[in-house]
Design a protein around this motif. Sequence first.
Motif, PDB file in Angstrom:
ATOM      1  N   ILE A 249       0.857  -1.184   0.000  1.00  0.00           N
ATOM      2  CA  ILE A 249       0.000   0.000   0.000  1.00  0.00           C
ATOM      3  C   ILE A 249       0.893   1.233   0.000  1.00  0.00           C
ATOM      4  O   ILE A 249       1.897   1.282   0.716  1.00  0.00           O
ATOM      5  CB  ILE A 249      -0.928   0.002   1.217  1.00  0.00           C
ATOM      6  CG1 ILE A 249      -1.832  -1.233   1.184  1.00  0.00           C
ATOM      7  CG2 ILE A 249      -1.773   1.255   1.248  1.00  0.00           C
ATOM      8  CD1 ILE A 249      -2.766  -1.325   2.349  1.00  0.00           C
ATOM      9  N   MET A 250       0.531   2.216  -0.789  1.00  0.00           N
ATOM     10  CA  MET A 250       1.411   3.362  -0.966  1.00  0.00           C
ATOM     11  C   MET A 250       0.591   4.622  -1.203  1.00  0.00           C
ATOM     12  O   MET A 250      -0.565   4.572  -1.620  1.00  0.00           O
ATOM     13  CB  MET A 250       2.361   3.114  -2.140  1.00  0.00           C
ATOM     14  CG  MET A 250       3.596   3.978  -2.161  1.00  0.00           C
ATOM     15  SD  MET A 250       4.803   3.366  -3.363  1.00  0.00           S
ATOM     16  CE  MET A 250       5.337   1.858  -2.549  1.00  0.00           C
ATOM     17  N   ILE A 251       1.226   5.752  -0.919  1.00  0.00           N
ATOM     18  CA  ILE A 251       0.631   7.054  -1.186  1.00  0.00           C
ATOM     19  C   ILE A 251       1.078   7.504  -2.576  1.00  0.00           C
ATOM     20  O   ILE A 251       2.261   7.431  -2.909  1.00  0.00           O
ATOM     21  CB  ILE A 251       1.058   8.077  -0.122  1.00  0.00           C
ATOM     22  CG1 ILE A 251       0.722   7.558   1.271  1.00  0.00           C
ATOM     23  CG2 ILE A 251       0.375   9.415  -0.361  1.00  0.00           C
ATOM     24  CD1 ILE A 251      -0.732   7.282   1.498  1.00  0.00           C
ATOM     25  N   SER A 252       0.127   7.959  -3.384  1.00  0.00           N
ATOM     26  CA  SER A 252       0.448   8.326  -4.764  1.00  0.00           C
ATOM     27  C   SER A 252       1.462   9.466  -4.820  1.00  0.00           C
ATOM     28  O   SER A 252       2.320   9.495  -5.711  1.00  0.00           O
ATOM     29  CB  SER A 252      -0.835   8.722  -5.496  1.00  0.00           C
ATOM     30  OG  SER A 252      -1.477   9.809  -4.842  1.00  0.00           O
ATOM     31  N   HIS A 258       8.845   9.827  -6.536  1.00  0.00           N
ATOM     32  CA  HIS A 258       9.939   8.895  -6.814  1.00  0.00           C
ATOM     33  C   HIS A 258      10.108   8.669  -8.314  1.00  0.00           C
ATOM     34  O   HIS A 258      11.237   8.537  -8.805  1.00  0.00           O
ATOM     35  CB  HIS A 258       9.669   7.572  -6.108  1.00  0.00           C
ATOM     36  CG  HIS A 258      10.612   6.471  -6.491  1.00  0.00           C
ATOM     37  ND1 HIS A 258      11.900   6.383  -6.013  1.00  0.00           N
ATOM     38  CD2 HIS A 258      10.443   5.408  -7.310  1.00  0.00           C
ATOM     39  CE1 HIS A 258      12.489   5.323  -6.520  1.00  0.00           C
ATOM     40  NE2 HIS A 258      11.618   4.710  -7.320  1.00  0.00           N
ATOM     41  N   LEU A 259       8.997   8.639  -9.033  1.00  0.00           N
ATOM     42  CA  LEU A 259       9.051   8.403 -10.477  1.00  0.00           C
ATOM     43  C   LEU A 259       9.310   9.674 -11.273  1.00  0.00           C
ATOM     44  O   LEU A 259       9.551   9.602 -12.485  1.00  0.00           O
ATOM     45  CB  LEU A 259       7.741   7.777 -10.953  1.00  0.00           C
ATOM     46  CG  LEU A 259       7.383   6.409 -10.360  1.00  0.00           C
ATOM     47  CD1 LEU A 259       5.989   5.987 -10.798  1.00  0.00           C
ATOM     48  CD2 LEU A 259       8.414   5.361 -10.762  1.00  0.00           C
ATOM     49  N   SER A 299      -5.725  11.367  -5.080  1.00  0.00           N
ATOM     50  CA  SER A 299      -4.959  10.183  -5.456  1.00  0.00           C
ATOM     51  C   SER A 299      -4.324  10.404  -6.834  1.00  0.00           C
ATOM     52  O   SER A 299      -3.784  11.478  -7.096  1.00  0.00           O
ATOM     53  CB  SER A 299      -5.868   8.942  -5.439  1.00  0.00           C
ATOM     54  OG  SER A 299      -5.105   7.771  -5.593  1.00  0.00           O
ATOM     55  N   VAL A 300      -4.415   9.444  -7.744  1.00  0.00           N
ATOM     56  CA  VAL A 300      -3.766   9.586  -9.047  1.00  0.00           C
ATOM     57  C   VAL A 300      -4.399  10.696  -9.878  1.00  0.00           C
ATOM     58  O   VAL A 300      -3.746  11.283 -10.752  1.00  0.00           O
ATOM     59  CB  VAL A 300      -3.805   8.255  -9.823  1.00  0.00           C
ATOM     60  CG1 VAL A 300      -3.019   7.186  -9.105  1.00  0.00           C
ATOM     61  CG2 VAL A 300      -5.228   7.788 -10.055  1.00  0.00           C
TER      62      VAL A 300
END
Length: 485
Positions: A249-252, A258-259, A299-300
């Motif tokens: 589970i991750m935060i967007s 990071h990306l 979110s995204v």
Amino acid sequence: MVRRPPRPSTRNPGAARPDGSGSEGSGRKGDRSHAQCAASGRAGPSRVVGTGGTWGVGLGALHGARGRCDARRLRWHRPRRVRMSVPAAGLPPRLALSALAGAGRFCVLGPGAARRTGVCPGHRRALSDLHPQPVPTQGFKDSPSWFPRCRSEPRSYITSPKLATTLAHILENERKTADRLLLECNPGPGILTQALLKSKAKVIALESNRNFLPHLQSLRKKVDGELEVIYCDFFKMDPRNFGIVKPPIMISETLFQHLGIAAVPWSEDIPLRVVGIFPAKNEKKILWKLLYDLYSSTSVYSYGRVQLNMFITEREYEKLVASPETPHLYQVLSVLWQVACKIKLLHVEPRSSFGVYGQSGQLDDPKNKVKPLEQVNKQVGQNMCLIQLTPHQNLFTENLTSINYDVFFLMLKQCFMKRNFKLMDHLQLLSPVNAAAILKQIGKDGDMKITDLYPQDFKQLFEAIEYFRESCRWLLDDCVEEMIM
């Protein structure tokens, strides 16, 4: 007959109880006398006494001044569950909540459980919302899973190279910009990943099963910077009402930083394309979560109009594109997705073309690879549909925003709960504004059924009410926090 004198009590008869009452002569309802206990052979009511956080209960309670009875007689009777009353006074807050829920039980407060009277609905919702926070020291590759090791439902993956090549060509033809970035959800064995890389796409693989990570990492070494592998579950990203989250589970926001993916305005073109397969067991829940993220621009979707290219069961696809012509499938989910996105069917594939892997990462027996998914949802068809969900550029208007979208959701739920009501009846239940003026604004007849409205008609109805009501309140404002995703 000479009666045997009662046994001396080990408790002080005059001691006060936690509720302020004495031990004798209270006359409270439900107390048993010694004669009643002796006749029935049951123990009197026991009480858990808590002082200073210390709880204790023993057989001494069976020989108190109240509810006195011979404990030796209990062995001749079937054990019964003793109901214990737990005083909440003097306990820590968390234990007090558990005490209110019942002895020996845990009290878990969900959204909206802690409410106060006299607080406006918006603030009342905020009292129980917990915003997810990432762990500061968590990485993307070597972080332990948050979930305990347990058996999970099987998932379907693309295992046919021919199907993977077909999908790669479809996605390449659908690309309208020079951006080659694709975010692949749960690639599994990486068959589709290889086909996407051959089509000159740059792939970010988000895999939630650790067993597939070594193979994907070895594939990453063969390509020069065209593949990024991250231990993450896209469908559980940015959970609601959670505290600290851990991979998968991750935060967007953490992931996209990071990306190196930057947010773009909603009015611009598509910043990112996502490809994957909806888990068969949680299709509807995931569709609802994505709707909340989309309409709230979180979110995204806080990074722009993210496009989804997902395989979904044929039954759920029919619900998404349903209209008044198919009333048995027409529902709130249909209206919200059609208002928010352009839905396009890209490809239909038999379910037998997909491989089913368990949590251990092993391919199930080909003879049974259709069986697990059928057990999860027996009513779906035998086909899987690849659909494209592209958010509309004009979704948000002056009267429908990412602030009042929850009222729009609740309005639709209220309407479809009473599907046979006339439009005029619903208008009188929704808002105190002039219903005749609203009907004239949207150009509809008040005698028509609510299910005769198309998705865009519902949006137009909501915007008209928002425009006319000015400072008036919706009649359903006080119930907004009752919405369940």
